[in-house]
Design a protein around this motif. Structure first.
Motif, PDB file in Angstrom:
ATOM      1  N   CYS A 152      46.733-105.458  62.479  1.00  0.00           N
ATOM      2  CA  CYS A 152      46.102-104.128  62.473  1.00  0.00           C
ATOM      3  C   CYS A 152      44.807-104.348  62.034  1.00  0.00           C
ATOM      4  N   GLY A 153      44.276-105.224  61.871  1.00  0.00           N
ATOM      5  CA  GLY A 153      42.909-105.705  61.399  1.00  0.00           C
ATOM      6  C   GLY A 153      42.393-105.056  60.088  1.00  0.00           C
ATOM      7  N   VAL A 154      43.320-104.853  59.007  1.00  0.00           N
ATOM      8  CA  VAL A 154      43.099-104.048  57.893  1.00  0.00           C
ATOM      9  C   VAL A 154      43.141-105.264  56.844  1.00  0.00           C
ATOM     10  N   ALA A 155      41.997-105.352  55.958  1.00  0.00           N
ATOM     11  CA  ALA A 155      42.052-106.148  54.873  1.00  0.00           C
ATOM     12  C   ALA A 155      42.674-105.658  53.513  1.00  0.00           C
ATOM     13  N   SER A 156      43.491-106.062  52.999  1.00  0.00           N
ATOM     14  CA  SER A 156      44.344-105.591  51.731  1.00  0.00           C
ATOM     15  C   SER A 156      43.972-106.805  50.864  1.00  0.00           C
ATOM     16  N   PRO A 157      44.162-106.136  49.281  1.00  0.00           N
ATOM     17  CA  PRO A 157      44.159-107.214  48.405  1.00  0.00           C
ATOM     18  C   PRO A 157      45.414-108.313  48.443  1.00  0.00           C
ATOM     19  N   VAL A 158      45.354-109.346  48.453  1.00  0.00           N
ATOM     20  CA  VAL A 158      46.115-110.331  48.611  1.00  0.00           C
ATOM     21  C   VAL A 158      47.661-109.947  47.649  1.00  0.00           C
ATOM     22  N   ALA A 159      47.388-109.403  46.385  1.00  0.00           N
ATOM     23  CA  ALA A 159      48.420-109.200  45.675  1.00  0.00           C
ATOM     24  C   ALA A 159      49.202-107.653  46.117  1.00  0.00           C
ATOM     25  N   GLU A 160      48.810-107.220  46.788  1.00  0.00           N
ATOM     26  CA  GLU A 160      49.455-106.002  47.604  1.00  0.00           C
ATOM     27  C   GLU A 160      50.378-106.350  48.723  1.00  0.00           C
ATOM     28  N   TRP A 161      50.425-107.692  49.430  1.00  0.00           N
ATOM     29  CA  TRP A 161      50.991-108.248  50.154  1.00  0.00           C
ATOM     30  C   TRP A 161      52.383-108.857  49.736  1.00  0.00           C
ATOM     31  N   SER A 162      53.494-108.712  50.384  1.00  0.00           N
ATOM     32  CA  SER A 162      54.767-109.032  50.014  1.00  0.00           C
ATOM     33  C   SER A 162      54.985-110.376  50.812  1.00  0.00           C
ATOM     34  N   ALA A 163      55.480-111.140  49.664  1.00  0.00           N
ATOM     35  CA  ALA A 163      55.741-112.577  50.398  1.00  0.00           C
ATOM     36  C   ALA A 163      57.046-113.092  50.301  1.00  0.00           C
ATOM     37  N   ASP A 164      57.773-113.691  51.250  1.00  0.00           N
ATOM     38  CA  ASP A 164      58.949-114.202  51.310  1.00  0.00           C
ATOM     39  C   ASP A 164      59.107-115.688  50.371  1.00  0.00           C
ATOM     40  N   ASP A 165      59.969-115.331  49.443  1.00  0.00           N
ATOM     41  CA  ASP A 165      60.123-116.453  48.420  1.00  0.00           C
ATOM     42  C   ASP A 165      58.992-116.785  47.668  1.00  0.00           C
ATOM     43  N   ALA A 166      57.963-115.721  47.397  1.00  0.00           N
ATOM     44  CA  ALA A 166      56.964-116.001  46.495  1.00  0.00           C
ATOM     45  C   ALA A 166      56.262-114.608  46.090  1.00  0.00           C
TER      46      ALA A 166
END
Length: 205
Positions: A152-166
């Motif tokens: 989508c080209g949008v930059a978001s804070p890394v802490a807002e991303w969900s991570a598999d197994d992390a």
């Protein structure tokens, strides 16, 4: 051989409230007999932790019937214990191999591992892993880091991303030598935090 562990992270804890929430979780698990109030350097790898209590096996998915997970102990022998970490930290399997991350804006999932025809001879997206872990390390060290979604080209804070197994979180619990935790145990932890979003994973160091 390495040391296996289970980790649990509170995605909603802030740096300010993490110490009190950690105390509440310990109080709840001590009250259930899962942990002892006592802390010991023998309970955690590289630090101190709470020793297991008489009801520690109540938290284990395979307790009493064996387990094919390969993690921890289901033989009746008590595991090491549990350590509490407050402050920004990155929780994963200990080998730096988060499977994928999902954009918080468009919900598109970016995988870092897959077949050689897509990911090359290493079957991994090394640039993508570096992209995620570099941002995660900046956040852990107190900085601000955004990840730009290639969908989508949008930059978001890394802490807002969900991570598999992390997970990136300000409150984490590490159960050293424990086998897979039962959903009920995760529920006890969530209840002690006031219903926060709780995620779990496992690893080896």
């Amino acid at each position: 051989m390495g040391t296996y562990f289970e980790w649990v992270a509170d995605l909603d804890a802030t740096e300010a409230d993490a110490p009190e929430l950690g105390r509440r979780v310990v109080d709840a698990l001590v009250a259930r007999g899962v942990l002892l109030r006592e802390v010991s350097p023998d309970a955690a790898l590289g630090g101190v932790g709470h020793l297991p209590g008489p009801a520690w096996a109540d938290t284990i998915a395979g307790s009493g019937s064996g387990s094919d997970s390969g993690l921890g102990t289901v033989s009746g022998e008590a595991p090491w214990g549990m350590s509490v970490t407050v402050g920004r930290e990155v929780y994963d399997g200990g080998q730096g191999g988060v499977e994928a991350v999902t954009c918080p804006r468009c919900s598109v999932r970016r995988s870092f591992f897959g077949p050689p025809e897509e990911f090359g001879p290493t079957c991994s997206d090394e640039d993508g892993l570096r992209w995620f872990y570099d941002a995660a390390a900046t956040w852990r060290d107190g900085g601000a880091a955004d990840l730009e979604c290639r969908a989508c080209g949008v930059a978001s804070p890394v802490a807002e991303w969900s991570a598999d197994d992390a997970a990136l979180a300000c409150l984490g619990l590490t159960f050293w030598g424990w086998d897979e935790l039962r959903p009920e145990a995760i529920g006890w932890i969530a209840e002690a935090t006031g219903g926060h979003r709780i995620v779990r994973g496992s690893g080896k160091v």
